[in-house]
Design an enzyme around this catalytic site. Structure first.
Site, PDB file in Angstrom:
ATOM      1  N   GLU A   1      40.481  39.462  36.665  1.00 33.94           N
ATOM      2  CA  GLU A   1      40.822  38.201  36.867  1.00 33.94           C
ATOM      3  C   GLU A   1      41.879  38.148  38.176  1.00 33.94           C
ATOM      4  OE1 GLU A   1      42.345  36.776  33.055  1.00 33.94           O
ATOM      5  OE2 GLU A   1      40.679  36.652  32.097  1.00 33.94           O
TER       6      GLU A   1
ATOM      7  N   PRO B   1      49.747  38.928  39.235  1.00 33.20           N
ATOM      8  CA  PRO B   1      50.050  39.233  37.797  1.00 33.20           C
ATOM      9  C   PRO B   1      49.119  38.914  36.756  1.00 33.20           C
ATOM     10  CG  PRO B   1      51.926  38.169  38.953  1.00 33.20           C
ATOM     11  CD  PRO B   1      50.890  38.031  39.905  1.00 33.20           C
ATOM     12  N   ASN B   2      49.114  39.629  35.705  1.00 29.67           N
ATOM     13  CA  ASN B   2      47.943  39.297  34.710  1.00 29.67           C
ATOM     14  C   ASN B   2      48.516  39.730  33.338  1.00 29.67           C
ATOM     15  OD1 ASN B   2      45.235  40.001  32.964  1.00 29.67           O
ATOM     16  ND2 ASN B   2      44.993  38.577  34.724  1.00 29.67           N
TER      17      ASN B   2
ATOM     18  N   HIS C   1      36.109  30.969  17.171  1.00 32.44           N
ATOM     19  CA  HIS C   1      37.060  31.440  18.109  1.00 32.44           C
ATOM     20  C   HIS C   1      37.619  32.693  17.343  1.00 32.44           C
ATOM     21  CE1 HIS C   1      40.821  32.021  21.023  1.00 32.44           C
ATOM     22  NE2 HIS C   1      39.573  32.415  21.741  1.00 32.44           N
TER      23      HIS C   1
ATOM     24  N   GLU D   1      40.353  35.435  18.597  1.00 32.86           N
ATOM     25  CA  GLU D   1      41.251  36.081  19.569  1.00 32.86           C
ATOM     26  C   GLU D   1      41.679  37.368  18.953  1.00 32.86           C
ATOM     27  OE1 GLU D   1      43.013  37.822  22.464  1.00 32.86           O
ATOM     28  OE2 GLU D   1      42.127  35.930  23.024  1.00 32.86           O
TER      29      GLU D   1
ATOM     30  N   GLU E   1      33.039  36.153  30.309  1.00 34.71           N
ATOM     31  CA  GLU E   1      34.207  35.656  31.102  1.00 34.71           C
ATOM     32  C   GLU E   1      34.288  36.802  32.466  1.00 34.71           C
ATOM     33  OE1 GLU E   1      38.744  33.821  31.054  1.00 34.71           O
ATOM     34  OE2 GLU E   1      38.397  35.845  30.128  1.00 34.71           O
TER      35      GLU E   1
ATOM     36  N   GLU F   1      40.034  28.289  33.963  1.00 34.70           N
ATOM     37  CA  GLU F   1      41.472  28.213  33.405  1.00 34.70           C
ATOM     38  C   GLU F   1      42.731  28.398  34.510  1.00 34.70           C
ATOM     39  OE1 GLU F   1      41.966  31.214  30.319  1.00 34.70           O
ATOM     40  OE2 GLU F   1      41.338  32.790  31.727  1.00 34.70           O
TER      41      GLU F   1
END
Length: 712
Positions: free
Chosen positions: A181, A202-203, A421, A423, A510, A516
């Site tokens: 990302e 940053p991630n 979903h 997570e 993704e 996002e």
């Protein structure tokens, strides 16, 4: 030969004969094959010291100079040198196969193969390198047959080289064992080191490894050629990155290490993933290549009737923007077994509540969408991010304001599915211990697709998102989901390598900066003109397009981000960024204000019989036309960078003799992705296969066209 003899002092015939014999011997050791169309030529040779190497040319131009092959092993003799060639076999293969879903109805798998068997004299170990040369590129892998001299072994590092012929222009991401990302950087290879620090942003979880480390798929342009380097069929192995030598422009593989630093733990018989090089002198050919898919095994799922492409809406963007929350309360430092949510005061901003979810269900039913994704429906969201907890979610317990039974009854009455979903918070052991129960819960309540997430560091700590242990986890989830007839959309997982051919229930991924990030500061205006050449080479992306309200502050006054795109280009992305799983990501209330533009999202297909790349240049523009599965309708999308451009296409792909009506959704007058993103214009034209179209694309803009047969 006379010239060669003259190079020898004194015309020494003995030296001449010795050199001549060496040249003949070296030539005899070289193995060559050509692609079926004879435009690509592969050469494989043993260099001094028994070091295997290969090179590749396209139409006589060097693609890759000689680069070495092999694996460095841990605590034993490495498989990098000391080889002799003990066999070389060739074959040709040509078949056609039909994907369960895809960009085209039928894919041709046509290649010439060279399999070189190498034996290491000192250890008597055998390694086979299998090369498949297609018209659009090369795939090769290492194979290790069962042998007593090599049973269980640990890979310390793979030493595969991709020796480029110059300082190519590259479209690159920082090498990272935990995330893709990042924004793509466009630069020459010689500039990578100087730009790396700024490229690493940053991630939630990230592990960069080098000032010149790069990710795949890596797109390159140089010497009149377009080159893409990636891998295919990533199974029981760690993901490959590339270490750049910015003096020689040689790229060498760098595998993702596990918690103890091992790159792969293998037992014969075994094999590596394919290393892939797609090459052409036309950018469009890179996008039309099916090489990565072809190098994967056919579907292991016999009955695929339950696997269907999906167009969906969801309770998601309002949380991403900060308008709503995933959590039911504002508490933190909680444990699931220590909180009674029925006695806890709600925060009043929880998005996944019965009333709100029914609004999305009604909207989906009204406009013909298949499903509604709901995030934040289950307990545990108050205290998980970045906490490295082993047990966070149980994947079956809803918050008090989310009535699973009633909402699924309501959705079914409207012929709409709710998308699950999960997570995991990166806690992989916890997810696996709950997996059967979670899928049984889905079967009970009518869910047939799940979006998985792996935000944050992997737990157990020390593992990386792309190491062998995690690759095996992702593939385990796919096989387990198939047992329950569940489709999977993986987020924060490894970037795809064509494995959706083998497990077509992998309906989406993704693995890159998606929409996002438009709420987290924005994607570059050229982002969606690069993704087809990089991330999408391995498989479709759940990019979640369709944002019409480009000012995030309209939903959350505290967030000043904006979507770096015109509204018209948001429509184009449904065509240019291929996925069998497409989301209309904005809020129903916003779409209701723009129903004329929303019509394209309603009409556009998610499964295709044919695809034509009409224009393409990485980082600048992409224009693609696709024919809807089982229909005569075509859809066209065009996306350009921050400079804007005039697109010129012809419609020769339409069936001759038929008349069509083209509805064009274009940037409006003075449209601009920063200054005037929401203006658009819609017009209709009568067209045939002889028609040509010219359409202006605003900076950061584009257009979308539906082409429907007249009378339909």
């Amino acid at each position: 030969m006379n010239k060669l003899r003259n190079l020898l002092p004194g015309h020494n015939s003995r030296r001449y004969l010795l050199l001549l014999c060496c040249l003949v011997w070296s030539a005899a050791r070289a193995e060559e094959i050509q692609s079926p169309n004879k435009q690509l030529t592969l050469s494989v040779v043993l260099q001094d010291g028994g070091v295997p190497a290969y090179s590749l040319t396209y139409k006589g131009k060097p693609v890759l100079k000689p680069g070495t092959l092999g694996l460095e092993l841990k605590n034993t003799t490495s498989l990098t040198n000391g080889f002799t060639q003990t066999a070389a076999t060739r074959r040709s293969f040509d078949e056609s196969w039909q994907p369960v879903w895809g960009e085209v109805k039928t894919i041709r798998n046509h290649y010439n193969e060279l399999a070189v068997t190498l034996t290491q004299a000192a250890t008597k170990r055998t390694m086979l390198v299998r090369f498949r040369l297609y018209d659009d590129g090369l795939g090769f892998r290492y194979e290790f047959p069962r042998q007593k001299e090599l049973d269980y072994f640990v890979v310390k590092e793979e030493k595969t080289q991709f020796a480029l012929n110059g300082d190519h222009k590259a479209f690159w991401l920082p090498g990272d064992y935990d995330t893709q990302e990042y924004s793509t950087v466009t630069s020459n290879l010689s500039e990578v080191r100087g730009k790396m620090k700024a490229a690493v942003t940053p991630n939630a979880s990230q592990t960069t490894f080098s000032e010149t480390g790069l990710q795949t798929p890596l797109m390159l342009k140089g010497n009149g050629l377009y080159i893409n380097i990636h891998e295919a069929a990533l199974v029981d192995y760690s993901a490959m990155h590339l270490e750049l030598d910015d003096k020689t422009y040689v790229l060498e593989s760098r595998l993702t290490p596990d918690a103890v630093g091992n790159r792969a733990e293998l037992q014969t018989p075994c094999l590596s993933p394919w290393r892939t090089i797609i090459v052409s002198d036309k950018a469009a050919d890179i996008l039309e290549s099916k090489l990565v898919l072809n190098l994967n095994e056919p579907s292991k799922i016999k009955d695929t009737s339950w696997i269907k492409p999906v167009k969906y809406v969801g309770v998601w963007w309002e949380m991403i923007t900060g308008k709503s929350t995933w959590s039911y309360t504002n508490q933190d430092n909680i444990k699931l077994d220590s909180i009674d949510y029925s006695k806890t005061k709600p925060n009043g901003t929880h998005g996944a509540n019965n009333t709100r979810v029914k609004t999305y269900i009604d909207f989906a039913a009204k406009h013909g969408f298949d499903a509604v994704l709901v995030e934040g429906w289950n307990t545990g969201w108050e205290d998980w991010f970045g906490k490295h907890k082993d047990y966070v979610f149980d994947f079956v317990t809803p918050y008090p304001d989310f009535d699973v039974q009633e909402l699924n009854r309501y959705a079914q009455s409207k012929n709409v599915k709710i998308m699950m979903h999960h997570e995991t918070s990166g806690s992989v052991r916890n997810y696996e211990r709950h997996l059967d129960t979670a899928f049984q819960f889905m079967n009970k309540y009518g869910y047939n697709a799940v979006k998985t997430g792996y935000v944050g560091d992997i737990v157990p700590l020390g593992h990386h998102h792309y190491d062998q242990w995690m690759i095996n986890h992702y593939n385990y989830v796919l096989t387990k989901a198939a047992d329950y007839k569940v489709m999977v959309n993986g987020h924060e997982a490894v970037r795809p390598t064509g494995l959706a051919r083998t497990y077509p229930n992998l309906i989406g991924n993704e693995a890159a900066r998606g929409t996002e990030y438009e709420s987290f500061g924005g994607n570059n205006a050229d982002h969606t003109t690069i993704l087809p050449f990089t991330r999408l080479i391995g498989g479709p992306m759940d990019y979640t397009p369709g944002i019409f309200q480009t000012k995030v502050s309209a939903y959350n006054p505290q967030n000043n981000s904006f979507v770096h795109s015109t509204l018209a280009r948001q429509l184009a992305l449904y065509v240019t960024l291929y996925s069998p799983l497409q989301m209309a990501a904005d809020l129903p209330e916003t779409y209701e204000k723009h129903l004329d533009a929303f019509q394209f999202i309603k009409d556009v297909a998610v499964d295709w019989d044919d695809t034509k790349v009409l224009e393409a240049e990485p980082g600048d523009y992409v224009t693609i036309a696709r024919k809807a599965k089982g229909k005569s309708s075509w859809f066209i999308g065009s996306s350009c960078d921050e400079n804007g451009r005039t697109s010129k296409i012809n419609l020769s792909f339409l069936e001759p003799g038929k008349k069509y009506v083209a509805t064009i959704y274009a940037d409006g007058k003075d449209a601009h992705y920063e200054k005037n993103p929401q203006t658009y214009a819609i017009r209709k034209l009568n067209v045939t296969s002889k028609s040509k179209l010219t359409q202006y694309c605003a900076p950061g803009g584009g257009y979308a066209i539906s082409v429907i047969e007249a009378g339909r």
